[in-house]
Structure formats: C-alpha cells, structure tokens
Design a protein around this motif. Structure first.
Motif, PDB file in Angstrom:
ATOM      1  N   LEU A 139      -4.576  -5.696  -1.975  1.00  0.00           N
ATOM      2  CA  LEU A 139      -3.499  -4.768  -2.330  1.00  0.00           C
ATOM      3  C   LEU A 139      -3.146  -4.863  -3.810  1.00  0.00           C
ATOM      4  O   LEU A 139      -2.906  -3.848  -4.467  1.00  0.00           O
ATOM      5  N   SER A 140      -3.138  -6.085  -4.334  1.00  0.00           N
ATOM      6  CA  SER A 140      -2.805  -6.283  -5.749  1.00  0.00           C
ATOM      7  C   SER A 140      -3.808  -5.576  -6.653  1.00  0.00           C
ATOM      8  O   SER A 140      -3.426  -4.957  -7.660  1.00  0.00           O
ATOM      9  N   ASN A 141      -5.082  -5.641  -6.310  1.00  0.00           N
ATOM     10  CA  ASN A 141      -6.113  -4.976  -7.110  1.00  0.00           C
ATOM     11  C   ASN A 141      -5.938  -3.461  -7.102  1.00  0.00           C
ATOM     12  O   ASN A 141      -6.098  -2.790  -8.133  1.00  0.00           O
ATOM     13  N   ILE A 142      -5.606  -2.906  -5.928  1.00  0.00           N
ATOM     14  CA  ILE A 142      -5.380  -1.454  -5.829  1.00  0.00           C
ATOM     15  C   ILE A 142      -4.168  -1.052  -6.667  1.00  0.00           C
ATOM     16  O   ILE A 142      -4.174  -0.040  -7.375  1.00  0.00           O
ATOM     17  N   ILE A 143      -3.117  -1.876  -6.601  1.00  0.00           N
ATOM     18  CA  ILE A 143      -1.900  -1.586  -7.374  1.00  0.00           C
ATOM     19  C   ILE A 143      -2.168  -1.687  -8.868  1.00  0.00           C
ATOM     20  O   ILE A 143      -1.700  -0.844  -9.656  1.00  0.00           O
ATOM     21  N   LYS A 144      -2.935  -2.693  -9.287  1.00  0.00           N
ATOM     22  CA  LYS A 144      -3.299  -2.803 -10.710  1.00  0.00           C
ATOM     23  C   LYS A 144      -3.999  -1.546 -11.193  1.00  0.00           C
ATOM     24  O   LYS A 144      -3.732  -1.038 -12.290  1.00  0.00           O
ATOM     25  N   ALA A 145      -4.904  -1.038 -10.371  1.00  0.00           N
ATOM     26  CA  ALA A 145      -5.639   0.180 -10.743  1.00  0.00           C
ATOM     27  C   ALA A 145      -4.692   1.374 -10.845  1.00  0.00           C
ATOM     28  O   ALA A 145      -4.810   2.197 -11.762  1.00  0.00           O
ATOM     29  N   GLN A 146      -3.740   1.466  -9.918  1.00  0.00           N
ATOM     30  CA  GLN A 146      -2.775   2.577  -9.969  1.00  0.00           C
ATOM     31  C   GLN A 146      -1.859   2.469 -11.183  1.00  0.00           C
ATOM     32  O   GLN A 146      -1.509   3.491 -11.800  1.00  0.00           O
ATOM     33  N   ILE A 147      -1.452   1.252 -11.537  1.00  0.00           N
ATOM     34  CA  ILE A 147      -0.610   1.052 -12.727  1.00  0.00           C
ATOM     35  C   ILE A 147      -1.327   1.593 -13.970  1.00  0.00           C
ATOM     36  O   ILE A 147      -0.729   2.292 -14.799  1.00  0.00           O
ATOM     37  N   LYS A 148      -2.618   1.305 -14.057  1.00  0.00           N
ATOM     38  CA  LYS A 148      -3.407   1.775 -15.202  1.00  0.00           C
ATOM     39  C   LYS A 148      -3.574   3.295 -15.164  1.00  0.00           C
ATOM     40  O   LYS A 148      -3.354   3.981 -16.167  1.00  0.00           O
ATOM     41  N   ASP A 198       2.710   8.085   7.757  1.00  0.00           N
ATOM     42  CA  ASP A 198       1.506   8.692   8.314  1.00  0.00           C
ATOM     43  C   ASP A 198       0.307   7.775   8.046  1.00  0.00           C
ATOM     44  O   ASP A 198       0.323   6.623   8.462  1.00  0.00           O
ATOM     45  N   LYS A 199      -0.708   8.250   7.354  1.00  0.00           N
ATOM     46  CA  LYS A 199      -1.917   7.439   7.157  1.00  0.00           C
ATOM     47  C   LYS A 199      -1.889   6.697   5.814  1.00  0.00           C
ATOM     48  O   LYS A 199      -2.930   6.442   5.195  1.00  0.00           O
ATOM     49  N   GLY A 256      12.929   3.661 -12.218  1.00  0.00           N
ATOM     50  CA  GLY A 256      13.254   3.787 -10.795  1.00  0.00           C
ATOM     51  C   GLY A 256      12.443   2.807  -9.969  1.00  0.00           C
ATOM     52  O   GLY A 256      12.039   1.737 -10.451  1.00  0.00           O
ATOM     53  N   PHE A 257      12.191   3.182  -8.725  1.00  0.00           N
ATOM     54  CA  PHE A 257      11.471   2.298  -7.802  1.00  0.00           C
ATOM     55  C   PHE A 257       9.960   2.543  -7.896  1.00  0.00           C
ATOM     56  O   PHE A 257       9.509   3.648  -7.586  1.00  0.00           O
ATOM     57  N   PRO A 258       9.192   1.544  -8.305  1.00  0.00           N
ATOM     58  CA  PRO A 258       7.738   1.718  -8.343  1.00  0.00           C
ATOM     59  C   PRO A 258       7.167   1.744  -6.924  1.00  0.00           C
ATOM     60  O   PRO A 258       7.308   0.780  -6.173  1.00  0.00           O
ATOM     61  N   MET A 259       6.560   2.870  -6.564  1.00  0.00           N
ATOM     62  CA  MET A 259       5.978   3.065  -5.232  1.00  0.00           C
ATOM     63  C   MET A 259       4.464   3.212  -5.366  1.00  0.00           C
ATOM     64  O   MET A 259       3.998   3.967  -6.227  1.00  0.00           O
ATOM     65  N   PHE A 260       3.729   2.517  -4.515  1.00  0.00           N
ATOM     66  CA  PHE A 260       2.271   2.553  -4.586  1.00  0.00           C
ATOM     67  C   PHE A 260       1.699   2.945  -3.223  1.00  0.00           C
ATOM     68  O   PHE A 260       1.571   2.110  -2.334  1.00  0.00           O
ATOM     69  N   PRO A 261       1.355   4.234  -3.039  1.00  0.00           N
ATOM     70  CA  PRO A 261       0.774   4.684  -1.779  1.00  0.00           C
ATOM     71  C   PRO A 261      -0.702   4.306  -1.682  1.00  0.00           C
ATOM     72  O   PRO A 261      -1.468   4.526  -2.628  1.00  0.00           O
ATOM     73  N   ILE A 262      -1.080   3.729  -0.556  1.00  0.00           N
ATOM     74  CA  ILE A 262      -2.466   3.270  -0.343  1.00  0.00           C
ATOM     75  C   ILE A 262      -2.952   3.824   0.989  1.00  0.00           C
ATOM     76  O   ILE A 262      -2.334   3.585   2.033  1.00  0.00           O
ATOM     77  N   SER A 263      -4.054   4.553   0.968  1.00  0.00           N
ATOM     78  CA  SER A 263      -4.602   5.136   2.193  1.00  0.00           C
ATOM     79  C   SER A 263      -5.059   4.028   3.153  1.00  0.00           C
ATOM     80  O   SER A 263      -5.667   3.042   2.724  1.00  0.00           O
ATOM     81  N   VAL A 264      -4.797   4.230   4.446  1.00  0.00           N
ATOM     82  CA  VAL A 264      -5.257   3.242   5.434  1.00  0.00           C
ATOM     83  C   VAL A 264      -6.785   3.142   5.418  1.00  0.00           C
ATOM     84  O   VAL A 264      -7.348   2.093   5.734  1.00  0.00           O
ATOM     85  N   TYR A 265      -7.455   4.220   5.011  1.00  0.00           N
ATOM     86  CA  TYR A 265      -8.923   4.210   5.020  1.00  0.00           C
ATOM     87  C   TYR A 265      -9.498   3.334   3.904  1.00  0.00           C
ATOM     88  O   TYR A 265     -10.642   2.909   3.984  1.00  0.00           O
ATOM     89  N   ASP A 266      -8.672   3.045   2.874  1.00  0.00           N
ATOM     90  CA  ASP A 266      -9.111   2.126   1.820  1.00  0.00           C
ATOM     91  C   ASP A 266      -8.962   0.666   2.246  1.00  0.00           C
ATOM     92  O   ASP A 266      -9.381  -0.244   1.526  1.00  0.00           O
ATOM     93  N   LEU A 267      -8.358   0.460   3.417  1.00  0.00           N
ATOM     94  CA  LEU A 267      -8.085  -0.907   3.906  1.00  0.00           C
ATOM     95  C   LEU A 267      -8.690  -1.142   5.283  1.00  0.00           C
ATOM     96  O   LEU A 267      -8.444  -2.168   5.903  1.00  0.00           O
ATOM     97  N   MET A 308      -2.483   4.209  12.942  1.00  0.00           N
ATOM     98  CA  MET A 308      -2.474   5.330  12.011  1.00  0.00           C
ATOM     99  C   MET A 308      -3.879   5.782  11.617  1.00  0.00           C
ATOM    100  O   MET A 308      -4.135   6.949  11.349  1.00  0.00           O
ATOM    101  N   ALA A 309      -4.811   4.821  11.603  1.00  0.00           N
ATOM    102  CA  ALA A 309      -6.173   5.112  11.127  1.00  0.00           C
ATOM    103  C   ALA A 309      -7.025   5.860  12.144  1.00  0.00           C
ATOM    104  O   ALA A 309      -8.055   6.431  11.795  1.00  0.00           O
ATOM    105  N   VAL A 310      -6.591   5.881  13.406  1.00  0.00           N
ATOM    106  CA  VAL A 310      -7.391   6.551  14.445  1.00  0.00           C
ATOM    107  C   VAL A 310      -7.346   8.059  14.229  1.00  0.00           C
ATOM    108  O   VAL A 310      -6.274   8.642  14.031  1.00  0.00           O
ATOM    109  N   ASN A 311      -8.504   8.697  14.259  1.00  0.00           N
ATOM    110  CA  ASN A 311      -8.571  10.138  14.027  1.00  0.00           C
ATOM    111  C   ASN A 311      -8.467  10.917  15.328  1.00  0.00           C
ATOM    112  O   ASN A 311      -9.471  11.378  15.875  1.00  0.00           O
TER     113      ASN A 311
END
Length: 206
Positions: free
Chosen positions: A128-137, A160-161, A178-189, A202-205
C-alpha cells in the motif's frame, strides 16, 4: 441466486444548543440482533471518542461542534462508514476536523482492521505504501516531510471496488491541503486480499 440487501439505518441527532450537533447512524432491522447491538454500540463509542478528542480539557471554550457521517459502502454485506467531526474553539485560528471510519462485515459478524483485509503474512503495509508513494508523485501532493510508510492500522474505508487509505489533517500534508485520500482498486491488490473478507467480496464480478 442469493441476494444481500443494503443495511437499513436511521439517523440519530445529539444536539446541545444551536451550534453543537452530531448526527450518526443507527442500524435497524437486522435479524442478527446481537451483531446489530454490537454495531450500534461501536458507532456510539467512536462518536464519543471523536467528541472527547476534540473537546479535551477545554469544554468551556467550544463554540461549535458539527458531527456527521457518510455511507461509503452498503452492499454485499459490507457496511463502511466515515464519521466527520468539526469543532471550533473560541479564539482559535480555525476549527479542527477529524475523520474516522468503521467497516463491518455482516456475514463474518466482524469489525475489520486494515491488516485483517489481507492474507496473513502478506506485506500489505509495503504494498500500500508503494502505491501511495506513486500517487503522491503523480498527483504532485505537497508533503510536510518525506512519505515513507503507512501505519499498520492506517485509517481506511471501502467504497465499492476501491480501498481508500486516508490521513488526518497535518499527518502528512499542510492543513490547506485537507484530508489526503488515496483510492486503490481492489484489483491492484487481488493477490494479497483475504478472499472471504470485505475486499474479497468487493472483487467478485457478479
């Protein structure tokens, strides 16, 4: 095909004078009365915790309190709620807001911490930290200091997903952001999520 209906809720209001009011949900109509009582007590406890955190040792200086909630997910027997509490103290430069959240799985009869969304032994913190670092950049987010890692029990909600990891005011960014929000798709995890937990549902289609 089995269907799962959304959880029914009604809004409760606590009011003290004109400028002090807190709204929170009360779960109603569940067949499982014991878990319904647990959910409602957990919601009340969290709102009391937010009020106490804001009021602290200075109840006489509080000029305004506004507490409200948002329903982030109410499907597939997963209820995820976010609670906002804004409080302004006399002579303060500005009011202060906190957000906290609760994620319940009705099928598993459980309130979930972040780590419980993932398979035991998976390095979810680093992932999760790596994904957040990428989003920050990517989003060019201004930080107070270099971001290294989330906390193992970092604040989150499910929408949702999407798993949304968030931080409090001043935690990693200046107040104006404000509040830093980091949305991460369930499919990336998908390879590390607990299949029987809220993210797995949530990940079930279907």
């Amino acid at each position: 095909m089995a269907i799962s209906l959304p959880v029914s809720m009604e809004t409760v209001e606590i009011r003290s004078g004109r400028n002090k009011k807190v709204f929170y949900p009360k779960v109603i109509g569940l067949e499982d009365q014991a878990f319904q009582a647990f959910m409602n007590q957990t919601i009340v406890d969290l709102n009391e915790q937010l009020i106490n955190q804001q009021v602290g040792e200075m109840p006489t200086t509080v000029e305004e309190i506004l507490g409200y909630y948002e329903e982030k997910n109410n499907q597939r027997q997963v209820l995820s709620l976010a609670f906002n509490n804004y409080t302004y103290h006399q002579h303060a430069a500005h009011g202060m807001t906190y957000i906290k959240s609760l994620t319940f799985d009705l099928q598993n009869r459980k309130l979930y911490d972040l780590k419980e969304l993932f398979k035991p032994g998976s390095d979810y913190v680093q992932r999760l930290s790596n994904i957040i670092k990428a989003q920050i950049k990517e989003r060019n987010i201004q930080l107070l200091d270099e971001f290294t890692t989330i906390q193992p029990n970092q604040d989150f909600y499910i929408a949702d997903k999407t798993l949304v990891i968030y931080f409090q005011l001043y935690e990693i960014t200046p107040y104006v952001f404000g509040f830093p929000m980091f949305p991460i798709s369930v499919y990336d995890l998908q390879d590390i999520i607990e299949e029987n937990g809220p993210l797995g549902k949530m990940a079930v289609n279907d």
